[in-house]
Motif scaffolding. Structure first.
Motif, PDB file in Angstrom:
ATOM      1  N   PRO A   1      -8.773   9.994 -14.275  1.00  0.00           N
ATOM      2  CA  PRO A   1      -8.602  10.788 -15.500  1.00  0.00           C
ATOM      3  C   PRO A   1      -7.151  10.813 -15.964  1.00  0.00           C
ATOM      4  O   PRO A   1      -6.879  10.743 -17.159  1.00  0.00           O
ATOM      5  N   GLN A   2      -6.232  10.899 -15.004  1.00  0.00           N
ATOM      6  CA  GLN A   2      -4.817  10.930 -15.380  1.00  0.00           C
ATOM      7  C   GLN A   2      -4.328   9.557 -15.791  1.00  0.00           C
ATOM      8  O   GLN A   2      -3.596   9.413 -16.774  1.00  0.00           O
ATOM      9  N   ALA A   3      -4.731   8.544 -15.036  1.00  0.00           N
ATOM     10  CA  ALA A   3      -4.236   7.190 -15.312  1.00  0.00           C
ATOM     11  C   ALA A   3      -4.737   6.712 -16.675  1.00  0.00           C
ATOM     12  O   ALA A   3      -3.980   6.138 -17.460  1.00  0.00           O
ATOM     13  N   LEU A   4      -6.012   6.957 -16.959  1.00  0.00           N
ATOM     14  CA  LEU A   4      -6.564   6.484 -18.226  1.00  0.00           C
ATOM     15  C   LEU A   4      -5.927   7.229 -19.400  1.00  0.00           C
ATOM     16  O   LEU A   4      -5.666   6.635 -20.442  1.00  0.00           O
ATOM     17  N   LYS A   5      -5.687   8.520 -19.203  1.00  0.00           N
ATOM     18  CA  LYS A   5      -5.043   9.280 -20.271  1.00  0.00           C
ATOM     19  C   LYS A   5      -3.659   8.712 -20.570  1.00  0.00           C
ATOM     20  O   LYS A   5      -3.249   8.588 -21.714  1.00  0.00           O
ATOM     21  N   LEU A   6      -2.988   8.329 -19.500  1.00  0.00           N
ATOM     22  CA  LEU A   6      -1.642   7.776 -19.636  1.00  0.00           C
ATOM     23  C   LEU A   6      -1.648   6.496 -20.476  1.00  0.00           C
ATOM     24  O   LEU A   6      -0.694   6.204 -21.180  1.00  0.00           O
ATOM     25  N   VAL A   7      -2.712   5.716 -20.358  1.00  0.00           N
ATOM     26  CA  VAL A   7      -2.717   4.401 -21.019  1.00  0.00           C
ATOM     27  C   VAL A   7      -3.679   4.345 -22.203  1.00  0.00           C
ATOM     28  O   VAL A   7      -4.098   3.260 -22.593  1.00  0.00           O
ATOM     29  N   ILE A   8      -3.998   5.506 -22.788  1.00  0.00           N
ATOM     30  CA  ILE A   8      -4.839   5.474 -23.995  1.00  0.00           C
ATOM     31  C   ILE A   8      -4.255   4.537 -25.061  1.00  0.00           C
ATOM     32  O   ILE A   8      -4.974   3.707 -25.620  1.00  0.00           O
ATOM     33  N   PRO A   9      -2.942   4.609 -25.327  1.00  0.00           N
ATOM     34  CA  PRO A   9      -2.412   3.688 -26.339  1.00  0.00           C
ATOM     35  C   PRO A   9      -2.664   2.228 -25.971  1.00  0.00           C
ATOM     36  O   PRO A   9      -3.026   1.423 -26.827  1.00  0.00           O
ATOM     37  N   GLY A  10      -2.493   1.893 -24.698  1.00  0.00           N
ATOM     38  CA  GLY A  10      -2.708   0.515 -24.269  1.00  0.00           C
ATOM     39  C   GLY A  10      -4.166   0.100 -24.360  1.00  0.00           C
ATOM     40  O   GLY A  10      -4.494  -1.026 -24.758  1.00  0.00           O
ATOM     41  N   ILE A  11      -5.069   1.008 -23.984  1.00  0.00           N
ATOM     42  CA  ILE A  11      -6.492   0.699 -24.048  1.00  0.00           C
ATOM     43  C   ILE A  11      -6.912   0.470 -25.492  1.00  0.00           C
ATOM     44  O   ILE A  11      -7.580  -0.513 -25.819  1.00  0.00           O
TER      45      ILE A  11
ATOM     46  N   GLY B   1      -9.208   3.406 -37.923  1.00  0.00           N
ATOM     47  CA  GLY B   1     -10.045   4.479 -37.369  1.00  0.00           C
ATOM     48  C   GLY B   1      -9.838   4.610 -35.875  1.00  0.00           C
ATOM     49  O   GLY B   1      -9.662   5.712 -35.346  1.00  0.00           O
ATOM     50  N   MET B   2      -9.845   3.466 -35.158  1.00  0.00           N
ATOM     51  CA  MET B   2      -9.640   3.508 -33.704  1.00  0.00           C
ATOM     52  C   MET B   2      -8.273   4.079 -33.368  1.00  0.00           C
ATOM     53  O   MET B   2      -8.115   4.874 -32.437  1.00  0.00           O
ATOM     54  N   SER B   3      -7.273   3.674 -34.141  1.00  0.00           N
ATOM     55  CA  SER B   3      -5.919   4.137 -33.892  1.00  0.00           C
ATOM     56  C   SER B   3      -5.825   5.652 -34.058  1.00  0.00           C
ATOM     57  O   SER B   3      -5.247   6.353 -33.221  1.00  0.00           O
ATOM     58  N   ARG B   4      -6.417   6.168 -35.150  1.00  0.00           N
ATOM     59  CA  ARG B   4      -6.376   7.615 -35.368  1.00  0.00           C
ATOM     60  C   ARG B   4      -7.122   8.343 -34.256  1.00  0.00           C
ATOM     61  O   ARG B   4      -6.696   9.395 -33.797  1.00  0.00           O
ATOM     62  N   TYR B   5      -8.266   7.778 -33.864  1.00  0.00           N
ATOM     63  CA  TYR B   5      -9.057   8.417 -32.814  1.00  0.00           C
ATOM     64  C   TYR B   5      -8.231   8.534 -31.532  1.00  0.00           C
ATOM     65  O   TYR B   5      -8.245   9.563 -30.860  1.00  0.00           O
ATOM     66  N   SER B   6      -7.491   7.466 -31.209  1.00  0.00           N
ATOM     67  CA  SER B   6      -6.713   7.496 -29.967  1.00  0.00           C
ATOM     68  C   SER B   6      -5.634   8.562 -30.041  1.00  0.00           C
ATOM     69  O   SER B   6      -5.362   9.251 -29.065  1.00  0.00           O
ATOM     70  N   GLN B   7      -5.025   8.725 -31.224  1.00  0.00           N
ATOM     71  CA  GLN B   7      -3.987   9.756 -31.335  1.00  0.00           C
ATOM     72  C   GLN B   7      -4.586  11.147 -31.190  1.00  0.00           C
ATOM     73  O   GLN B   7      -4.006  12.027 -30.560  1.00  0.00           O
ATOM     74  N   TRP B   8      -5.774  11.326 -31.782  1.00  0.00           N
ATOM     75  CA  TRP B   8      -6.452  12.616 -31.659  1.00  0.00           C
ATOM     76  C   TRP B   8      -6.793  12.901 -30.194  1.00  0.00           C
ATOM     77  O   TRP B   8      -6.601  14.003 -29.698  1.00  0.00           O
ATOM     78  N   LEU B   9      -7.254  11.865 -29.509  1.00  0.00           N
ATOM     79  CA  LEU B   9      -7.655  12.021 -28.108  1.00  0.00           C
ATOM     80  C   LEU B   9      -6.446  12.375 -27.240  1.00  0.00           C
ATOM     81  O   LEU B   9      -6.520  13.241 -26.370  1.00  0.00           O
ATOM     82  N   GLU B  10      -5.323  11.706 -27.506  1.00  0.00           N
ATOM     83  CA  GLU B  10      -4.110  11.994 -26.739  1.00  0.00           C
ATOM     84  C   GLU B  10      -3.696  13.444 -26.913  1.00  0.00           C
ATOM     85  O   GLU B  10      -3.352  14.127 -25.949  1.00  0.00           O
ATOM     86  N   ALA B  11      -3.749  13.914 -28.165  1.00  0.00           N
ATOM     87  CA  ALA B  11      -3.356  15.301 -28.422  1.00  0.00           C
ATOM     88  C   ALA B  11      -4.318  16.250 -27.728  1.00  0.00           C
ATOM     89  O   ALA B  11      -3.916  17.254 -27.147  1.00  0.00           O
ATOM     90  N   LYS B  12      -5.612  15.907 -27.748  1.00  0.00           N
ATOM     91  CA  LYS B  12      -6.611  16.793 -27.164  1.00  0.00           C
ATOM     92  C   LYS B  12      -6.446  16.877 -25.646  1.00  0.00           C
ATOM     93  O   LYS B  12      -6.631  17.934 -25.053  1.00  0.00           O
ATOM     94  N   LEU B  13      -6.104  15.763 -25.012  1.00  0.00           N
ATOM     95  CA  LEU B  13      -6.022  15.736 -23.561  1.00  0.00           C
ATOM     96  C   LEU B  13      -4.664  16.182 -23.031  1.00  0.00           C
ATOM     97  O   LEU B  13      -4.440  16.230 -21.838  1.00  0.00           O
ATOM     98  N   HIS B  14      -3.742  16.498 -23.950  1.00  0.00           N
ATOM     99  CA  HIS B  14      -2.413  16.899 -23.505  1.00  0.00           C
ATOM    100  C   HIS B  14      -2.485  18.297 -22.904  1.00  0.00           C
ATOM    101  O   HIS B  14      -2.909  19.241 -23.550  1.00  0.00           O
TER     102      HIS B  14
END
Lengths: 263, 366
Positions: free
Chosen positions: B282-292, B348-361
């Motif tokens: 969970p931590q590692a994937l969150k860290l690399v959301i931009p890369g994924i 759309g994917m890019s925005r989703y990833s930013q939203w996800l990063e903010a949510k998981l912070h």
């Protein structure tokens, strides 16, 4: 080896049941590559005994207690925890780790989980406790370390002292038979050390078997049944706190004590 | 005894606020910045009005034949006439409801996962991963439950692009995670070597080569009577190729997790798999959301390469329409349309990833 095992556990048999060994280390050696970090360590900890381990950095004290729950592997000798010998057998390792709690210098809480989730995680997944009961028990332990009101926050929102108390509660949630403390107050601001030590004193009074690597000599004097001094990978001296501090037997111990007490 | 009285908090100094203040602070705070602002405005003046003129004002919107185009601006009639082909390829018109239903089902499965209070998320997630692919397969391929069989060679357009992209992403992420874990398994040298070899092999080869191999070379090695579906071969190729990239992205995340997290999980007796799934990943994937997401976006656009093995995805079907003799000279409109569609999905994917990063912070970084 010139260990002054003068009194040892026999002197404190009133507090500890010396008959039942909880932890037994016999002739333990460990090497990091060619570096000999633990040299013939022999240690026997009775049920309910409180041991404080001190010594200069690099003396092998952390390594020794990390061997007890197999975060480090020893290469020679025997380590037996509550009747289970630590070998390469993964089943034994997991069995021991379930019964041995550990508190780290840097807390190592899981930052992606809330305080409550941090505490309930292992009981739920290792002991298969239902979520509701695991969370109830976690709340009880959080009350015991006096931070139930932080249960729904994340570790990143807590101070160091609060995080360390959560880390203690998290370990206690597994109902361990032994608690290991690896310099639990070294990374804390001076104002926060007391709140963590208070919790540890309370835990000691409840009869928990404890091994603490710490330089808090006040803590050692109040709760320890035995103080162990290590240097160069060996146990140099081992005594009850009264005798250890007032009348150290070894020159090396005297030097160490003078350096940490007179500053 | 003197009592220490803390100083009362003061408000921050007033900064130049308002629109004019913002302009001065951000656009004209130095001579160089001012000159840059003016230059940018001039470039926009050069580029935007002609573009709007071509794409909107002078464009033709209605009609059904190429004679309806005035040629003064863009002729969107071309897109309108061919839209069905751009969306579905040669999927029979009478059966296109099946494609729509498949996509609608996907949306119906995924949307509740975003509702905070929805309680059956685990079950729905499991159904999405297990039941949905089976349903989608039968719906799209047909040949069962009274549905007409539609050969994959008739699939095309945006629909095919989505099939390749979604299958690629869904397969590449878990495969990549396993490969990354394997590559870090220091105490299992054989497994580690295999993972390293797999990753380096697939990363070292261009995707075009993989697709060529799968469509042209593979049949030579297989027995005569054994033939794989061309689309299936492309899907496997894309999934394996992307999983190698994904593995390295995930490995980067795994390396970012402090050693103490592994030790704390071990000390609690979680064991390797529970520690990995509950604490580390969970931590590692969150860290690399931009890369994924970066890999996903690249994958989405890379799907257009299937054109070279004769599959007509969105770009392929537009290329095909360009060579229609009735509609020669409208390729610009086609490419602009393709670019817009790709951009919408990728943005759309890019925005989703930013939203996800903010949510998981969760709280402060250590």
């Amino acid at each position: 080896m010139t260990t002054a095992q003068a009194t040892g556990s026999a002197a404190t048999a009133g507090a500890a049941d010396a008959g039942a060994a909880m932890i037994e280390l016999q002739g333990v050696h460990k090497w990091y590559g060619k570096f000999h970090v633990l040299k013939d360590i022999n240690l026997r900890v009775g049920k309910g005994e409180r041991i404080v381990i001190c010594g200069p950095s690099g003396s092998g004290k952390s390594t020794m207690i990390r061997c007890i729950n197999r975060l480090e592997e020893h290469q020679r000798g025997r380590i037996v925890i509550d009747g289970v010998e630590l070998t390469g057998d993964v089943k034994n390792i997991e069995k021991v780790r379930r019964e041995v709690g550990m508190v780290f210098q840097h807390f190592n809480l899981f930052p992606h989980l809330t305080i409550l989730e941090n505490c309930a995680l292992a009981p739920m997944w290792v002991r298969k406790t239902p979520r509701k009961r695991a969370e109830e028990e976690a709340m009880q332990y959080l009350e015991r370390v006096r931070i139930p009101e932080q249960a729904l926050k994340y570790p990143g929102q807590l101070s160091g002292g609060q995080q360390q108390r959560v880390a203690i509660a998290r370990s206690l949630c597994m109902c361990p038979k032994v608690m290991l403390f690896d310099e639990p107050t070294s990374a804390l601001d001076p104002e926060m050390i007391k709140e963590v030590l208070d919790v540890m004193v309370g835990l000691a009074e409840s009869g928990m078997t404890m091994l603490c690597v710490t330089h808090e000599m006040g803590f050692a004097k109040t709760v320890a049944d035995r103080v162990i001094f290590m240097d160069g990978g060996e146990i140099i001296e081992e005594n009850d706190p009264e005798a250890f501090f007032s009348n150290p037997q070894q020159d090396r111990t005297k030097l160490f004590l003078s350096q940490i007490l007179n500053h | 005894m003197a009592t220490f009285r803390p100083h009362a908090d003061l408000p921050p100094p007033a900064t130049s606020s308002g629109a004019l203040g913002w302009v001065r602070q951000n656009l004209f705070d130095s001579p160089v910045n001012g000159a840059m602002t003016l230059l940018a405005l001039y470039l926009l003046y050069l580029a935007v009005p002609p573009l709007v003129d071509w794409a909107l004002i002078k464009a033709d919107w209605s009609g059904s034949r190429s004679e309806d185009c005035s040629k003064a601006g863009a002729c969107w009639v071309f897109i309108g006439v061919r839209l069905n082909q751009f969306l579905y390829g040669f999927y029979p018109v009478a059966e296109q409801w099946r494609v729509n239903l498949t996509i609608a089902l996907l949306v119906a499965f995924v949307l509740p996962l975003f509702i905070k209070r929805f309680v059956l998320k685990q079950w729905l997630g499991a159904a999405l991963l297990v039941v949905y692919p089976i349903v989608a397969y039968h719906l799209l391929v047909g040949g069962s439950f009274g549905l007409v069989h539609v050969e994959t060679s008739k699939w095309g357009g945006l629909f095919l692009t989505l099939v390749i992209a979604v299958v690629g992403m869904v397969a590449a992420l878990p495969l990549g995670i396993l490969l990354a874990l394997g590559r870090r398994a220091e105490n299992m040298p054989v497994l580690k070597a295999l993972c390293v070899a797999f990753i380096e092999l697939w990363r070292g080869v261009p995707l075009i080569t993989v697709l060529f191999m799968s469509s042209v070379m593979l049949p030579f090695f297989l027995p005569e009577d054994m033939s794989f579906d061309k689309l299936l071969r492309a899907l496997i190729g894309v999934a394996l190729f992307e999983s190698a990239y994904m593995a390295e992205v995930v490995r980067g995340g795994l390396q970012g997790i402090p050693k103490g997290q592994y030790e704390a999980a071990d000390a609690l007796g979680l064991g390797y798999w529970r520690a990995t799934v509950l604490v580390i990943l969970p931590q590692a994937l969150k860290l690399v959301i931009p890369g994924i997401v970066n890999t996903f976006i690249a994958l989405f656009k890379d799907t257009s390469l299937v054109l070279i093995i004769g599959l007509f995805d969105l770009l392929g079907s537009i290329q095909a329409a360009n060579s229609d003799t009735n509609w020669l000279g409208f390729s610009i409109e086609g490419y602009v349309f393709a670019a817009c569609v790709y951009w919408v999905f990728c943005f759309g994917m890019s925005r989703y990833s930013q939203w996800l990063e903010a949510k998981l912070h969760t709280g402060h970084k250590r």
